[in-house]
Design a protein around this motif. Structure first.
Motif, PDB file in Angstrom:
ATOM      1  N   ILE A   1     -36.823  66.640   5.970  1.00 25.75           N
ATOM      2  CA  ILE A   1     -35.344  65.865   5.789  1.00 25.75           C
ATOM      3  C   ILE A   1     -34.695  66.101   7.029  1.00 25.75           C
ATOM      4  N   TYR A   2     -34.244  65.149   7.669  1.00 27.45           N
ATOM      5  CA  TYR A   2     -33.225  65.018   8.708  1.00 27.45           C
ATOM      6  C   TYR A   2     -31.899  65.329   7.990  1.00 27.45           C
ATOM      7  N   LEU A   3     -31.175  66.384   8.540  1.00 28.78           N
ATOM      8  CA  LEU A   3     -29.822  66.647   7.883  1.00 28.78           C
ATOM      9  C   LEU A   3     -28.723  66.082   9.121  1.00 28.78           C
TER      10      LEU A   3
ATOM     11  N   CYS B   1     -39.226  62.824  10.194  1.00 31.64           N
ATOM     12  CA  CYS B   1     -39.112  63.023   8.929  1.00 31.64           C
ATOM     13  C   CYS B   1     -39.335  61.920   8.197  1.00 31.64           C
ATOM     14  N   GLN B   2     -39.159  62.232   6.789  1.00 31.70           N
ATOM     15  CA  GLN B   2     -39.500  61.151   5.736  1.00 31.70           C
ATOM     16  C   GLN B   2     -38.103  60.758   5.087  1.00 31.70           C
ATOM     17  N   ILE B   3     -37.219  61.738   5.053  1.00 34.90           N
ATOM     18  CA  ILE B   3     -35.877  61.360   4.315  1.00 34.90           C
ATOM     19  C   ILE B   3     -34.787  61.783   5.350  1.00 34.90           C
ATOM     20  N   VAL B   4     -33.669  60.948   5.314  1.00 36.42           N
ATOM     21  CA  VAL B   4     -32.502  61.458   5.915  1.00 36.42           C
ATOM     22  C   VAL B   4     -31.396  61.754   4.852  1.00 36.42           C
TER      23      VAL B   4
ATOM     24  N   GLY C   1     -37.332  52.750   8.511  1.00 32.24           N
ATOM     25  CA  GLY C   1     -38.119  52.451   7.082  1.00 32.24           C
ATOM     26  C   GLY C   1     -37.890  54.061   6.473  1.00 32.24           C
ATOM     27  N   LYS C   2     -37.177  54.768   6.717  1.00 32.43           N
ATOM     28  CA  LYS C   2     -37.018  56.164   6.232  1.00 32.43           C
ATOM     29  C   LYS C   2     -36.125  56.063   4.953  1.00 32.43           C
ATOM     30  N   THR C   3     -36.167  57.032   4.031  1.00 32.73           N
ATOM     31  CA  THR C   3     -35.677  56.686   2.838  1.00 32.73           C
ATOM     32  C   THR C   3     -34.140  57.590   3.156  1.00 32.73           C
ATOM     33  N   ILE C   4     -33.201  56.964   2.891  1.00 30.25           N
ATOM     34  CA  ILE C   4     -31.993  57.507   3.140  1.00 30.25           C
ATOM     35  C   ILE C   4     -30.996  57.817   1.929  1.00 30.25           C
ATOM     36  N   PHE C   5     -30.390  59.108   2.044  1.00 28.93           N
ATOM     37  CA  PHE C   5     -29.225  59.318   1.227  1.00 28.93           C
ATOM     38  C   PHE C   5     -28.031  59.848   1.893  1.00 28.93           C
ATOM     39  N   GLY C   6     -26.640  59.470   1.219  1.00 28.18           N
ATOM     40  CA  GLY C   6     -25.631  59.802   1.986  1.00 28.18           C
ATOM     41  C   GLY C   6     -24.830  60.449   0.741  1.00 28.18           C
TER      42      GLY C   6
END
Length: 159
Positions: A41-43, A102-105, A132-137
């Motif tokens: 996960i990239y923060l 990463c897979q997720i940001v 194409g990464k999964t992103i959550f904010g």
């Protein structure tokens, strides 16, 4: 406050996102494979500008690890000893490499230095989307932009 948002996101990730990642059953039984292939996960966020930035990212990465993820912060690349535009270019390239890995940001989308979110975080979200990464904010307030502007920037009625 941000750690609570991160905790909620990790719960969501464990319940919804991670089960969709397909691994060979044989690989899942191999402990080395699991340790070597943790979901990364990239923060992203303006925390890089905080006085206690290293402490923040240490805590966030510990939280990632507690939930079975590997946290990557913008500081996880090569140390940058350059100045000016050369330093900016290396930071840019380093952050792109970390997002690629990463897979997720997870991005802090709170307003920063004004009414809008941090420009660098906006770029990281856009770059991750393009890859194409999964992103959550996450945000602390659901105020609409005019209300945020009013809170952050002194305004007066025109006469």
């Amino acid at each position: 406050k941000n750690n609570m948002n991160l905790t909620s996101l990790f719960y969501l990730l464990i319940r919804i996102v991670v089960p969709k990642i397909k691994y060979d059953e044989k690989e899942l039984k191999n402990e080395y494979f699991i340790l070597k292939n943790k979901t990364k996960i990239y923060l992203a966020g303006p925390e890089v500008f905080l006085p206690d930035t290293l402490s923040y990212f240490l805590n966030a990465k510990t939280l990632c690890n507690d939930y079975g993820f590997e946290g990557l912060s913008p500081f996880d690349g090569e140390p940058i000893q350059k100045q000016g535009l050369e330093k900016a270019k290396l930071i840019f390239e380093n952050n792109c490499r970390l997002i690629d890995d990463c897979q997720i940001v997870i991005a802090n989308c709170n307003s920063f230095r004004g009414a809008l979110m941090d420009d660098g975080t906006s770029f990281e979200i856009g770059y991750a989307f393009a890859k194409g990464k999964t992103i959550f904010g996450f945000i602390d307030s659901k105020d609409i932009l005019p209300k945020l502007v009013h809170k952050k920037i002194p305004t007066k009625i025109h006469e």
